[in-house]
Design a protein around this motif. Structure first.
Motif, PDB file in Angstrom:
ATOM      1  N   VAL A  33     -12.640  -2.329  13.097  1.00  0.00           N
ATOM      2  CA  VAL A  33     -11.338  -1.743  12.784  1.00  0.00           C
ATOM      3  C   VAL A  33     -11.162  -1.615  11.273  1.00  0.00           C
ATOM      4  N   LYS A  34     -10.927  -0.380  10.824  1.00  0.00           N
ATOM      5  CA  LYS A  34     -10.649  -0.126   9.410  1.00  0.00           C
ATOM      6  C   LYS A  34      -9.160   0.075   9.170  1.00  0.00           C
ATOM      7  N   TYR A  35      -8.505   0.751  10.106  1.00  0.00           N
ATOM      8  CA  TYR A  35      -7.068   0.995  10.024  1.00  0.00           C
ATOM      9  C   TYR A  35      -6.478   0.846  11.418  1.00  0.00           C
ATOM     10  N   TYR A 327       7.201   7.387   7.990  1.00  0.00           N
ATOM     11  CA  TYR A 327       7.815   7.206   9.295  1.00  0.00           C
ATOM     12  C   TYR A 327       6.945   6.293  10.163  1.00  0.00           C
ATOM     13  N   ARG A 328       5.656   6.176   9.801  1.00  0.00           N
ATOM     14  CA  ARG A 328       4.737   5.341  10.550  1.00  0.00           C
ATOM     15  C   ARG A 328       4.134   4.306   9.610  1.00  0.00           C
ATOM     16  N   ILE A 329       3.769   3.165  10.166  1.00  0.00           N
ATOM     17  CA  ILE A 329       3.168   2.080   9.384  1.00  0.00           C
ATOM     18  C   ILE A 329       1.729   1.915   9.811  1.00  0.00           C
ATOM     19  N   VAL A 330       0.846   1.749   8.827  1.00  0.00           N
ATOM     20  CA  VAL A 330      -0.581   1.585   9.087  1.00  0.00           C
ATOM     21  C   VAL A 330      -1.077   0.346   8.372  1.00  0.00           C
ATOM     22  N   LEU A 331      -1.778  -0.525   9.121  1.00  0.00           N
ATOM     23  CA  LEU A 331      -2.459  -1.675   8.530  1.00  0.00           C
ATOM     24  C   LEU A 331      -3.822  -1.239   8.031  1.00  0.00           C
ATOM     25  N   CYS A 332      -4.169  -1.683   6.837  1.00  0.00           N
ATOM     26  CA  CYS A 332      -5.416  -1.265   6.200  1.00  0.00           C
ATOM     27  C   CYS A 332      -6.292  -2.468   5.923  1.00  0.00           C
ATOM     28  N   ARG A 333      -7.576  -2.305   6.160  1.00  0.00           N
ATOM     29  CA  ARG A 333      -8.536  -3.386   5.896  1.00  0.00           C
ATOM     30  C   ARG A 333      -8.769  -3.502   4.389  1.00  0.00           C
TER      31      ARG A 333
END
Length: 333
Positions: A33-35, A327-333
């Motif tokens: 998982v990268k994002y 509007y959207r949230i992204v978790l980043c490695r």
């Protein structure tokens, strides 16, 4: 062992968590998982709002990453390939829906975060036929939300044969709606955004809406009587649905992609006399997801995102709960 973040009780904080996934099955892949996007469905599962959460829960169903391992029967994916994973991590592959290309309607499909650990992790596993390669030219950081929110609003355009000449309205310019406006504009439709936020009027126009209507203004809604071929509702709150029905043309459709939990209070004569319809749809099949990605690439469509590091996941969850996400949230490695 797979390192992840899990919640252990309804609405609890996410904590570091490890689990043993066992041997990789022949038809599975493991994704590094990268994002990973955070969706309102993750919040609903964390809080067990739908009554089907199993704890500990590893949320995350808007995964973007690289194939790290492939099962011995997997021929269409290879190690290192960049892919995405959405709401489903597997299908029965035997029911009429699976065998006719509607895998997203499989009654026993394996949810990525329903009885299965999701993408708030270093790696996640899924059936290879639920994983979709991401074309070159897609911004990977912003791609995750396309695998849930994006496909949710794109799928009706395919399922109901929406024409470039259609007049379409979107209720709610948020996590789903801001993508719906972009897709509809690129599809060729005349797009109207229903919004109750003055601040969002300018942005809705910038995203591709041709018109806006104040959803709290009964006179404005009444003035739009008989205008729309399709209305897509992206909200999860109760509205005056009969007022929106009145804005549909004959044969028009009020379509729900937002999970409003209250029963619909509908004047049936408004349906019968103008032969209108009410419908809903979930995410799309892998084939439709692939089509959406190509369309998004061609028209340079992507969600507006805010990014957080994986270790700041609780801060990211709090930001989404606050209603301030844009509007959207992204978790980043």
């Amino acid at each position: 062992m797979i390192k992840a973040f899990a919640v252990h009780e309804p609405s609890g904080d996410l904590q570091p968590f490890e689990y043993d996934p066992g041997a990789l099955l022949p038809d599975q892949v493991e994704i590094e998982v990268k994002y990973c996007g955070i969706c309102h469905s993750d919040l609903s599962m964390i809080g067990n709002e739908w009554g089907m959460t199993q704890y500990p829960l590893v949320p995350g169903h808007e995964v973007v990453g690289a194939i790290a391992k492939v099962g011995e029967n997997v021929k269409n994916l290879s190690v290192g390939q960049i892919v995405g994973l959405g709401w489903h991590a597997g299908y029965c592959n035997e029911c009429p829906q699976c065998t006719t290309g509607d895998q997203n309607l499989c009654a026993t499909a394996q949810g990525t975060i329903v009885g299965h650990h999701g993408g708030f992790a270093e790696t996640v596993r899924a059936a290879a036929n639920s994983v979709v390669p991401i074309p070159d030219g897609i911004d990977l950081e912003a791609a995750g939300p396309l695998f849930c929110g994006g496909i949710t609003v794109f799928n009706p355009l395919v399922q109901y044969g929406i024409q470039p000449t259609s007049k379409v309205a979107v209720i709610g310019i948020g996590g789903l709606g801001h993508m719906a406006v972009q897709f509809l504009n690129a599809w060729g439709c005349e797009v109207t955004a229903f919004t109750s936020s003055e601040a969002k009027i300018t942005e809705a126009l910038e995203l591709g809406a041709h018109h806006t209507l104040n959803s709290r203004d009964p006179e404005a809604i009444a003035a739009a009587a008989g205008q729309f071929d399709l209305i897509i509702s992206t909200v999860n709150v109760k509205l005056d649905w009969n007022a929106y029905l009145s804005t549909l043309k004959p044969h028009g459709r009020l379509h729900f992609v937002g999970a409003a939990l209250d029963p619909l209070d509908i004047n049936v004569f408004a349906l019968i006399m103008q032969q209108r319809s009410i419908s809903g749809s979930p995410v799309g099949s892998p084939a439709t997801i692939a089509k959406m990605l190509e369309f998004a690439k061609l028209h340079k469509i992507q969600p507006k995102i805010e990014t957080f590091k994986f270790e700041d996941v609780n801060q990211a969850i709090a930001h989404l709960k606050s209603g301030e996400a844009h509007y959207r949230i992204v978790l980043c490695r």
